[in-house]
Motif scaffolding. Structure first.
Motif, short mmCIF file in Angstrom:
data_model
loop_
_atom_site.label_atom_id
_atom_site.label_comp_id
_atom_site.label_asym_id
_atom_site.label_seq_id
_atom_site.Cartn_x
_atom_site.Cartn_y
_atom_site.Cartn_z
N VAL A 123 59.07 -4.24 -3.19
CA VAL A 123 59.59 -5.49 -3.74
C VAL A 123 59.35 -5.53 -5.25
O VAL A 123 60.22 -5.91 -6.04
CB VAL A 123 58.92 -6.71 -3.06
N GLN A 124 58.15 -5.11 -5.66
CA GLN A 124 57.86 -5.04 -7.10
C GLN A 124 58.83 -4.09 -7.80
O GLN A 124 59.37 -4.40 -8.86
CB GLN A 124 56.43 -4.57 -7.35
N MET A 125 59.06 -2.91 -7.19
CA MET A 125 59.96 -1.94 -7.81
C MET A 125 61.40 -2.44 -7.83
O MET A 125 62.16 -2.13 -8.75
CB MET A 125 59.88 -0.61 -7.07
N ALA A 126 61.78 -3.24 -6.82
CA ALA A 126 63.13 -3.81 -6.82
C ALA A 126 63.31 -4.74 -8.01
O ALA A 126 64.36 -4.72 -8.69
CB ALA A 126 63.37 -4.56 -5.51
N PHE A 127 62.29 -5.55 -8.30
CA PHE A 127 62.36 -6.43 -9.48
C PHE A 127 62.35 -5.60 -10.76
O PHE A 127 63.04 -5.95 -11.73
CB PHE A 127 61.19 -7.41 -9.45
N ALA A 128 61.57 -4.52 -10.77
CA ALA A 128 61.50 -3.67 -11.96
C ALA A 128 62.85 -3.01 -12.24
O ALA A 128 63.34 -3.01 -13.38
CB ALA A 128 60.41 -2.61 -11.78
N VAL A 129 63.47 -2.45 -11.20
CA VAL A 129 64.76 -1.79 -11.37
C VAL A 129 65.83 -2.81 -11.75
O VAL A 129 66.73 -2.52 -12.55
CB VAL A 129 65.16 -1.02 -10.10
N THR A 130 65.74 -4.01 -11.18
CA THR A 130 66.68 -5.07 -11.55
C THR A 130 66.57 -5.38 -13.04
O THR A 130 67.58 -5.52 -13.75
CB THR A 130 66.42 -6.34 -10.73
N GLY A 131 65.34 -5.49 -13.54
CA GLY A 131 65.15 -5.73 -14.96
C GLY A 131 65.71 -4.61 -15.81
O GLY A 131 66.35 -4.84 -16.83
N THR A 132 65.49 -3.36 -15.36
CA THR A 132 66.02 -2.20 -16.08
C THR A 132 67.54 -2.21 -16.12
O THR A 132 68.16 -1.85 -17.13
CB THR A 132 65.52 -0.90 -15.42
N ALA A 133 68.15 -2.61 -15.00
CA ALA A 133 69.61 -2.66 -14.94
C ALA A 133 70.18 -3.80 -15.79
O ALA A 133 71.23 -3.65 -16.42
CB ALA A 133 70.06 -2.82 -13.48
N LEU A 134 69.47 -4.93 -15.83
CA LEU A 134 69.97 -6.09 -16.57
C LEU A 134 69.70 -6.00 -18.06
O LEU A 134 70.44 -6.57 -18.86
CB LEU A 134 69.33 -7.37 -16.02
N GLY A 135 68.63 -5.28 -18.46
CA GLY A 135 68.23 -5.26 -19.86
C GLY A 135 69.33 -4.88 -20.82
O GLY A 135 69.65 -5.66 -21.74
N PRO A 136 69.96 -3.70 -20.68
CA PRO A 136 71.03 -3.34 -21.61
C PRO A 136 72.18 -4.34 -21.63
O PRO A 136 72.72 -4.67 -22.68
CB PRO A 136 71.50 -1.98 -21.08
N THR A 137 72.53 -4.85 -20.45
CA THR A 137 73.64 -5.80 -20.36
C THR A 137 73.31 -7.09 -21.09
O THR A 137 74.14 -7.63 -21.85
CB THR A 137 73.96 -6.10 -18.89
N VAL A 138 72.12 -7.62 -20.87
CA VAL A 138 71.72 -8.89 -21.51
C VAL A 138 71.63 -8.72 -23.02
O VAL A 138 72.12 -9.56 -23.79
CB VAL A 138 70.38 -9.38 -20.93
N TYR A 139 71.01 -7.65 -23.46
CA TYR A 139 70.88 -7.43 -24.90
C TYR A 139 72.24 -7.26 -25.57
O TYR A 139 72.49 -7.82 -26.65
CB TYR A 139 70.03 -6.19 -25.16
N LEU A 140 73.12 -6.48 -24.95
CA LEU A 140 74.44 -6.28 -25.53
C LEU A 140 75.24 -7.57 -25.56
O LEU A 140 75.99 -7.83 -26.51
CB LEU A 140 75.20 -5.21 -24.75
N LEU A 141 75.09 -8.39 -24.53
CA LEU A 141 75.78 -9.68 -24.50
C LEU A 141 75.34 -10.55 -25.67
O LEU A 141 76.17 -11.10 -26.41
CB LEU A 141 75.50 -10.38 -23.17
N LEU A 142 74.02 -10.67 -25.86
CA LEU A 142 73.51 -11.48 -26.97
C LEU A 142 73.89 -10.87 -28.31
O LEU A 142 74.30 -11.59 -29.24
CB LEU A 142 71.98 -11.59 -26.86
N LEU A 143 73.77 -9.56 -28.42
CA LEU A 143 74.08 -8.88 -29.67
C LEU A 143 75.53 -9.10 -30.07
O LEU A 143 75.84 -9.38 -31.24
CB LEU A 143 73.78 -7.39 -29.51
N ASN A 144 76.44 -8.99 -29.13
CA ASN A 144 77.86 -9.18 -29.42
C ASN A 144 78.19 -10.62 -29.78
O ASN A 144 79.00 -10.90 -30.67
CB ASN A 144 78.71 -8.73 -28.24
#
Length: 511
Positions: free
Chosen positions: A398-419
């Motif tokens: 469960v911890q790793m599922a949250f970790a991988v979710t964060g890893t998957a969302l990180g680039p998307t969230v940053y690029l969204l804000l950056l753009n």
């Protein structure tokens, strides 16, 4: 073989080193491929639309199946599952060195992700059965230190060797680590108790995969507009899948995630912290790649070296963090790590610019990595302490599922804000220079037409930045980065406040 109790570090090290190497493989294998993907794509003539899929195939498989791995490990034995995963990764990576084309390597990456799924949460879960509770925080600190050391050194080493002998060398790194890990685990690590009669919650696993995949697709599409069907349809599917998952988990006799665990405030805070840590670290790598190449004109090798300084210091700090967790509580360590991460983000928010000194980038990167691994030590101990007997694999996953979710969302969230912020900055720049919106937009489009795409990121050509109809897009981009880092730095501060208020102030009996 019994759990290690009061014996010293010499007895603890071989028990921890095997699972630590296995866990590190799940991080290093996708990382070294992503950093050297241009060499692979040119050699195999990968179509542009397939580059992102090739780079992220293994991670997507891990994200979708990590919860299933925890359940299977509890049912057949965590040690047995981890060794099977190591064998799969070894065989698949060796076969990958023979890749004749894109399709073959893509299939290998999916299989590799399947093998690495067992390398995510299972190593941590094994510490619960192999190491006595009073020694577990130190063991977690040692595991994180191994990960830090290898992740700091290997990418630079891999880049140099690939430049010298070719990209196929990339797929020999993981097998070497896997074979060493296999020997250590077989000899020193205790097998976990097997839970007979447990079944795999296929529906729950499928719903979790749908939630994550649809969420990532929707957020990525949001860069082009929130009202477009490409954005709101995936986000709606993700929300619906989340609702169905909650309803399913409440009714299923043996759900893949026991929602009762979330009644524990420390458990919920720890999962929010691990989501935040991984989101910020994954997003930072995208920011460094874009800002370093677009504004500071740094080479990819130089950007990779930003992670190397301070590696030994970070490794020492994470071992110390493990000892502090063992002698006090996870609370102060988690709060400190989160605040150090926030400080790294705020440093970048306050100093990013076209003439920024590289050493400031090094300090910001070092602070973020230091805070991440320090907080991760307390997060892992908090999560493992909540695991019921025989459910260590499930809870760690469960911890790793949250970790991988964060890893998957990180680039998307940053690029969204950056753009979003970049759009605002170049509009303001055009207005100040007396340029029409149409002309400014044409200049920006000219820059974007020169972008080189890579998995989860976009690199602007610095020459185009200096030829954009009088616009100072380098300064505009730097300002958008500062605003992005200011916004995301709120996340670790909020998580630190939650940890301070909700985590236990006194030591709790460990299980």
């Amino acid at each position: 073989m019994t759990a290690v109790g009061s014996r010293g570090g010499a007895a603890l090290l071989p028990i921890v080193l095997g699972p630590a190497l296995a866990f590190t493989v799940s991080v290093l294998d996708p990382l070294v491929l992503s950093l050297n993907l241009p060499h692979v794509t040119r050699a195999l003539h990968v179509p542009p639309q397939g580059v992102g899929l090739l780079g992220g195939a293994a991670t997507l498989v891990m994200a979708a199946s990590v919860l299933a791995a925890g359940r299977i490990g509890d049912a057949i034995g965590l040690k047995r599952l981890l060794m099977a995963g190591l064998i799969v990764v070894t065989v698949v990576d060796l076969l990958s060195t023979l890749s004749p084309g894109y399709g073959y390597l893509l299939a290998m990456r999916f299989l590799d992700g399947l093998g690495m799924t067992a390398l995510l949460g299972v190593p941590l879960a094994l510490l619960k059965v192999s190491v006595a509770p009073e020694r577990r925080p130190v063991a977690i600190g040692l595991m994180m230190a191994v990960d830090v050391m290898l992740c700091g050194v290997t990418p630079t080493f891999a880049g140099w060797v690939v430049a010298a002998v070719g990209w196929r060398f990339l797929f020999l790194i993981a097998p070497v680590l896997c074979l060493v890990s296999l020997w250590l685990i077989a000899r020193y690590v205790t097998e976990s108790p097997v839970q007979q009669g447990r079944h795999l919650d296929v529906v729950g696993v499928a719903l979790v995969g749908m939630i994550l995949l649809a969420l990532v697709v929707g957020l990525a599409a949001a860069q082009n507009g929130v009202s477009r069907p490409e954005t709101w349809v995936p986000l709606s599917i993700s929300a619906l899948a989340a609702l169905l998952f909650v309803l399913h988990a409440r009714r299923a006799p043996d759900p893949v995630v026991d929602l009762a665990l979330f009644r524990s405030a420390p458990f919920s805070v720890a999962l929010c912290a691990t989501l935040t840590l991984n989101l910020l670290i994954a997003g930072l790598s995208i920011v460094l790649g874009q800002f370093g190449s677009a504004v500071l004109a740094l080479s990819p090798e130089t950007i990779g070296l930003l992670y190397l300084p301070g590696t030994l210091l970070i490794a020492g700090a994470v071992i110390l963090a493990g000892r502090l967790v063992g002698t006090c509580t996870p609370r102060p360590v988690m709060v400190t790590g989160l605040l150090i991460m926030a400080a790294g983000g705020l440093l970048l928010a306050g100093t990013a610019g076209p003439t920024m000194a590289v050493w400031l980038l090094v300090v910001a990167t070092w602070s973020s990595n230091l805070g991440s691994v320090v907080a991760s030590t307390s997060v892992s101990e908090t999560v493992l302490s909540q695991a019921p007997e025989g459910r260590s694999g499930t809870v760690a996953s469960v911890q790793m599922a949250f970790a991988v979710t964060g890893t998957a969302l990180g680039p998307t969230v940053y690029l969204l804000l950056l753009n979003v912020f970049f759009h605002r900055e170049w509009l303001a720049d055009a207005k100040a220079r007396g340029l029409s919106v149409a002309r400014a937009e044409q200049a920006v489009d000219a820059v974007r037409s020169g972008m080189a795409h890579s998995p989860g990121s976009t690199v602007y050509d610095p020459n185009l930045l200096r030829q954009a109809s009088g616009l100072n897009l380098g300064l505009d981009f730097a300002q958008s980065l500062r605003l992005t880092m200011l916004v995301v730095s709120v996340l670790p501060v909020a998580a630190a406040v939650a940890a301070y208020l909700l985590m236990p102030r006194r030591r709790q009996p460990r299980t």
